[in-house]
Design a protein around this motif. Structure first.
Motif, PDB file in Angstrom:
ATOM      1  N   GLU A 104       0.816  -1.213   0.000  1.00 25.14           N
ATOM      2  CA  GLU A 104       0.000   0.000   0.000  1.00 25.14           C
ATOM      3  C   GLU A 104       0.852   1.267   0.000  1.00 25.14           C
ATOM      4  O   GLU A 104       0.409   2.319  -0.445  1.00 25.14           O
ATOM      5  CB  GLU A 104      -0.916  -0.003   1.234  1.00 25.14           C
ATOM      6  CG  GLU A 104      -1.765   1.220   1.409  1.00 25.14           C
ATOM      7  CD  GLU A 104      -2.726   1.480   0.249  1.00 25.14           C
ATOM      8  OE1 GLU A 104      -3.014   2.658  -0.020  1.00 25.14           O
ATOM      9  OE2 GLU A 104      -3.194   0.521  -0.380  1.00 25.14           O
ATOM     10  N   SER A 105       2.084   1.161   0.439  1.00 25.90           N
ATOM     11  CA  SER A 105       2.943   2.335   0.643  1.00 25.90           C
ATOM     12  C   SER A 105       3.562   2.854  -0.650  1.00 25.90           C
ATOM     13  O   SER A 105       3.500   2.207  -1.705  1.00 25.90           O
ATOM     14  CB  SER A 105       4.071   1.982   1.616  1.00 25.90           C
ATOM     15  OG  SER A 105       5.022   1.143   0.976  1.00 25.90           O
ATOM     16  N   ASP A 106       4.194   3.997  -0.546  1.00 25.57           N
ATOM     17  CA  ASP A 106       4.929   4.560  -1.674  1.00 25.57           C
ATOM     18  C   ASP A 106       6.104   3.668  -2.073  1.00 25.57           C
ATOM     19  O   ASP A 106       6.497   3.656  -3.235  1.00 25.57           O
ATOM     20  CB  ASP A 106       5.444   5.962  -1.334  1.00 25.57           C
ATOM     21  CG  ASP A 106       4.329   6.998  -1.371  1.00 25.57           C
ATOM     22  OD1 ASP A 106       3.271   6.724  -1.985  1.00 25.57           O
ATOM     23  OD2 ASP A 106       4.515   8.075  -0.771  1.00 25.57           O
ATOM     24  N   GLU A 107       6.676   2.930  -1.113  1.00 24.27           N
ATOM     25  CA  GLU A 107       7.784   2.032  -1.433  1.00 24.27           C
ATOM     26  C   GLU A 107       7.354   0.925  -2.388  1.00 24.27           C
ATOM     27  O   GLU A 107       8.155   0.387  -3.133  1.00 24.27           O
ATOM     28  CB  GLU A 107       8.387   1.419  -0.157  1.00 24.27           C
ATOM     29  CG  GLU A 107       9.227   2.383   0.650  1.00 24.27           C
ATOM     30  CD  GLU A 107       8.394   3.280   1.563  1.00 24.27           C
ATOM     31  OE1 GLU A 107       7.169   3.070   1.686  1.00 24.27           O
ATOM     32  OE2 GLU A 107       8.971   4.203   2.144  1.00 24.27           O
ATOM     33  N   GLY A 108       6.079   0.572  -2.373  1.00 28.34           N
ATOM     34  CA  GLY A 108       5.567  -0.464  -3.259  1.00 28.34           C
ATOM     35  C   GLY A 108       4.826   0.102  -4.460  1.00 28.34           C
ATOM     36  O   GLY A 108       4.083  -0.620  -5.120  1.00 28.34           O
ATOM     37  N   ARG A 109       5.059   1.346  -4.778  1.00 30.84           N
ATOM     38  CA  ARG A 109       4.270   2.031  -5.812  1.00 30.84           C
ATOM     39  C   ARG A 109       4.429   1.457  -7.219  1.00 30.84           C
ATOM     40  O   ARG A 109       3.611   1.712  -8.078  1.00 30.84           O
ATOM     41  CB  ARG A 109       4.582   3.514  -5.820  1.00 30.84           C
ATOM     42  CG  ARG A 109       5.956   3.860  -6.358  1.00 30.84           C
ATOM     43  CD  ARG A 109       6.172   5.374  -6.428  1.00 30.84           C
ATOM     44  NE  ARG A 109       7.466   5.626  -7.004  1.00 30.84           N
ATOM     45  CZ  ARG A 109       8.546   5.930  -6.315  1.00 30.84           C
ATOM     46  NH1 ARG A 109       8.474   6.042  -5.003  1.00 30.84           N
ATOM     47  NH2 ARG A 109       9.683   6.143  -6.922  1.00 30.84           N
ATOM     48  N   HIS A 110       5.473   0.654  -7.429  1.00 30.17           N
ATOM     49  CA  HIS A 110       5.677   0.100  -8.767  1.00 30.17           C
ATOM     50  C   HIS A 110       5.464  -1.409  -8.783  1.00 30.17           C
ATOM     51  O   HIS A 110       5.844  -2.104  -9.724  1.00 30.17           O
ATOM     52  CB  HIS A 110       7.084   0.458  -9.276  1.00 30.17           C
ATOM     53  CG  HIS A 110       7.144   0.538 -10.766  1.00 30.17           C
ATOM     54  ND1 HIS A 110       7.629  -0.480 -11.548  1.00 30.17           N
ATOM     55  CD2 HIS A 110       6.748   1.506 -11.624  1.00 30.17           C
ATOM     56  CE1 HIS A 110       7.557  -0.149 -12.821  1.00 30.17           C
ATOM     57  NE2 HIS A 110       7.017   1.050 -12.898  1.00 30.17           N
TER      58      HIS A 110
END
Length: 140
Positions: A104-110
């Motif tokens: 859900e986080s920005d770290e997993g945005r891709h």
């Protein structure tokens, strides 16, 4: 999500979505279907910046799993630890929640269309030792 051009869908599968023979055929088929739907939805919704992923944990000591295995919480955790490749680390509900937070986080945005196995290496080392219907029949 489509009008907002943003979103994140996370489904829950199982390590049985990756291996065969880990559970009953109906359960295994349903978990494989979740992964298939995850991949298809990721393709379809990617154009709208909607990410779709699946979390697939191994044996997690929950009341439902305890009842199915006919083991108490500690017995189920011991069985899971015995079969896990990652020794002395017990899978907890918080581990699954943390994986969801990552997606859900920005770290997993891709990350999209992924089936994230949370199994301590079980699926790469011990797939033949899991609870299979065949093993249950042979042991009765």
């Amino acid at each position: 999500m489509i009008p907002a051009r943003s979103g994140n869908i996370i489904s829950t599968g199982s390590v049985c979505s990756y291996i065969g023979g880990g559970e009953t055929h109906a359960y295994t088929c349903s978990k494989h279907a979740i992964v298939g739907l995850t991949k298809y939805a990721a393709v379809e919704l990617g154009q709208f910046r909607i990410r779709v992923n699946c979390l697939s944990p191994y044996l997690l000591a929950t009341p439902l799993a305890n009842n199915f295995a006919r083991l108490d919480h500690d017995g189920l955790e011991n069985l899971a630890n015995l079969n896990s490749n990652l020794k002395h680390v017990t899978l907890k509900a918080e581990d699954v929640a943390n994986a969801a937070l990552y997606l859900e986080s920005d770290e997993g945005r891709h990350v999209s269309g992924h089936n994230l196995l949370i199994d301590g290496g079980f699926s790469i080392v011990y797939p033949s030792t899991c609870f299979s219907t065949q093993n249950k029949i042979e042991n009765e």
